[in-house]
Motif scaffolding. Structure first.
Motif, PDB file in Angstrom:
ATOM      1  N   UNK A  22       0.848  -1.199   0.000  1.00 52.59           N
ATOM      2  CA  UNK A  22       0.000   0.000   0.000  1.00 52.59           C
ATOM      3  C   UNK A  22       0.877   1.241   0.000  1.00 52.59           C
ATOM      4  N   UNK A  23       0.261   2.356  -0.361  1.00 54.31           N
ATOM      5  CA  UNK A  23       0.907   3.666  -0.313  1.00 54.31           C
ATOM      6  C   UNK A  23      -0.180   4.701  -0.113  1.00 54.31           C
ATOM      7  N   UNK A  24       0.206   5.951   0.024  1.00 55.52           N
ATOM      8  CA  UNK A  24      -0.740   7.033   0.301  1.00 55.52           C
ATOM      9  C   UNK A  24      -0.822   7.984  -0.886  1.00 55.52           C
ATOM     10  N   UNK A  25      -2.021   8.539  -1.069  1.00 54.17           N
ATOM     11  CA  UNK A  25      -2.185   9.628  -2.033  1.00 54.17           C
ATOM     12  C   UNK A  25      -3.144  10.642  -1.411  1.00 54.17           C
ATOM     13  N   UNK A  26      -3.075  11.865  -1.896  1.00 50.52           N
ATOM     14  CA  UNK A  26      -3.973  12.917  -1.432  1.00 50.52           C
ATOM     15  C   UNK A  26      -5.391  12.611  -1.915  1.00 50.52           C
ATOM     16  N   UNK A  27      -6.382  13.120  -1.202  1.00 53.67           N
ATOM     17  CA  UNK A  27      -7.773  12.921  -1.592  1.00 53.67           C
ATOM     18  C   UNK A  27      -8.099  13.728  -2.841  1.00 53.67           C
ATOM     19  N   UNK A  28      -8.929  13.155  -3.707  1.00 57.05           N
ATOM     20  CA  UNK A  28      -9.427  13.918  -4.856  1.00 57.05           C
ATOM     21  C   UNK A  28     -10.365  14.999  -4.319  1.00 57.05           C
ATOM     22  N   UNK A  29     -10.745  15.936  -5.157  1.00 56.85           N
ATOM     23  CA  UNK A  29     -11.658  16.995  -4.719  1.00 56.85           C
ATOM     24  C   UNK A  29     -12.982  16.410  -4.222  1.00 56.85           C
ATOM     25  N   UNK A  90       0.142  12.416  -5.528  1.00 56.40           N
ATOM     26  CA  UNK A  90      -0.834  13.454  -5.873  1.00 56.40           C
ATOM     27  C   UNK A  90      -2.235  12.862  -5.941  1.00 56.40           C
ATOM     28  N   UNK A  91      -3.232  13.720  -5.802  1.00 60.44           N
ATOM     29  CA  UNK A  91      -4.626  13.266  -5.816  1.00 60.44           C
ATOM     30  C   UNK A  91      -5.023  12.651  -7.145  1.00 60.44           C
ATOM     31  N   UNK A  92      -4.350  13.008  -8.222  1.00 57.28           N
ATOM     32  CA  UNK A  92      -4.686  12.456  -9.533  1.00 57.28           C
ATOM     33  C   UNK A  92      -3.700  11.383  -9.992  1.00 57.28           C
ATOM     34  N   UNK A  93      -2.966  10.794  -9.061  1.00 55.44           N
ATOM     35  CA  UNK A  93      -1.989   9.758  -9.379  1.00 55.44           C
ATOM     36  C   UNK A  93      -2.681   8.562 -10.022  1.00 55.44           C
ATOM     37  N   UNK A  94      -2.088   8.018 -11.082  1.00 56.23           N
ATOM     38  CA  UNK A  94      -2.692   6.889 -11.794  1.00 56.23           C
ATOM     39  C   UNK A  94      -2.350   5.536 -11.184  1.00 56.23           C
ATOM     40  N   UNK A 104       4.369   5.751 -11.647  1.00 51.91           N
ATOM     41  CA  UNK A 104       3.066   6.396 -11.751  1.00 51.91           C
ATOM     42  C   UNK A 104       3.227   7.662 -12.580  1.00 51.91           C
ATOM     43  N   UNK A 105       2.152   8.417 -12.748  1.00 52.79           N
ATOM     44  CA  UNK A 105       2.203   9.612 -13.586  1.00 52.79           C
ATOM     45  C   UNK A 105       2.453  10.898 -12.805  1.00 52.79           C
ATOM     46  N   UNK A 106       2.609  10.805 -11.474  1.00 55.18           N
ATOM     47  CA  UNK A 106       2.766  12.028 -10.685  1.00 55.18           C
ATOM     48  C   UNK A 106       4.171  12.128 -10.097  1.00 55.18           C
TER      49      UNK A 106
END
Length: 134
Positions: A22-29, A90-94, A104-106
């Motif tokens: 697992x890993x962490x990403x920011x929440x989407x809007x 990032x919140x939009x990480x693929x 990933x893309x971020x």
């Protein structure tokens, strides 16, 4: 032959297999808006249940997007690189998109520096009555 046992625990966000990383990403809007709505409702419910003769609870400030993350789970086939998994994405990480693996893309956030020690020599200050084993 009995059916396969159901997966226990988190599953891969891409294929549904049992997650092992697992890993962490920011929440989407949209995720942050839902989280903020939930937190506001939680505070309102807590206030409605408080004793009117007691001081109101201090909840502190509402959460901000930069303080909220969600966990992304993946199986071994859809895992990102270990160094990337140690950072917040990032919140939009693929990730875990198969087209970007093992990356990933971020650009993940840089690691946070270690917190400053409590004392100049780096020792820890314990509360009164606490002792260290020596």
């Amino acid at each position: 032959m009995p059916p396969p046992a159901a997966s226990v625990g988190p599953s891969c966000g891409l294929c549904g297999a049992s997650a092992i990383v697992h890993w962490q990403r920011r929440l989407t809007d949209a995720e942050f808006a839902a989280h903020l709505e939930w937190e506001t409702g939680r505070r309102e419910r807590a206030l409605a249940l408080t004793d009117p003769q007691a001081p109101p609870p201090d909840f502190g400030p509402l959460p901000l997007p930069q303080g909220c993350t969600t966990t992304v789970f993946a199986c071994a086939a859809h895992a990102i690189a270990l160094d990337a998994a140690a950072q917040i994405h990032a919140k939009d990480c693929t990730a875990p998109s198969t087209s970007d693996l093992p990356g990933c893309n971020c650009t993940p956030e840089p690691p946070q520096p270690d917190p400053e020690p409590d004392t100049p020599d780096g020792s820890v200050v314990l509360p009164p009555g606490w002792t260290t084993r020596g």
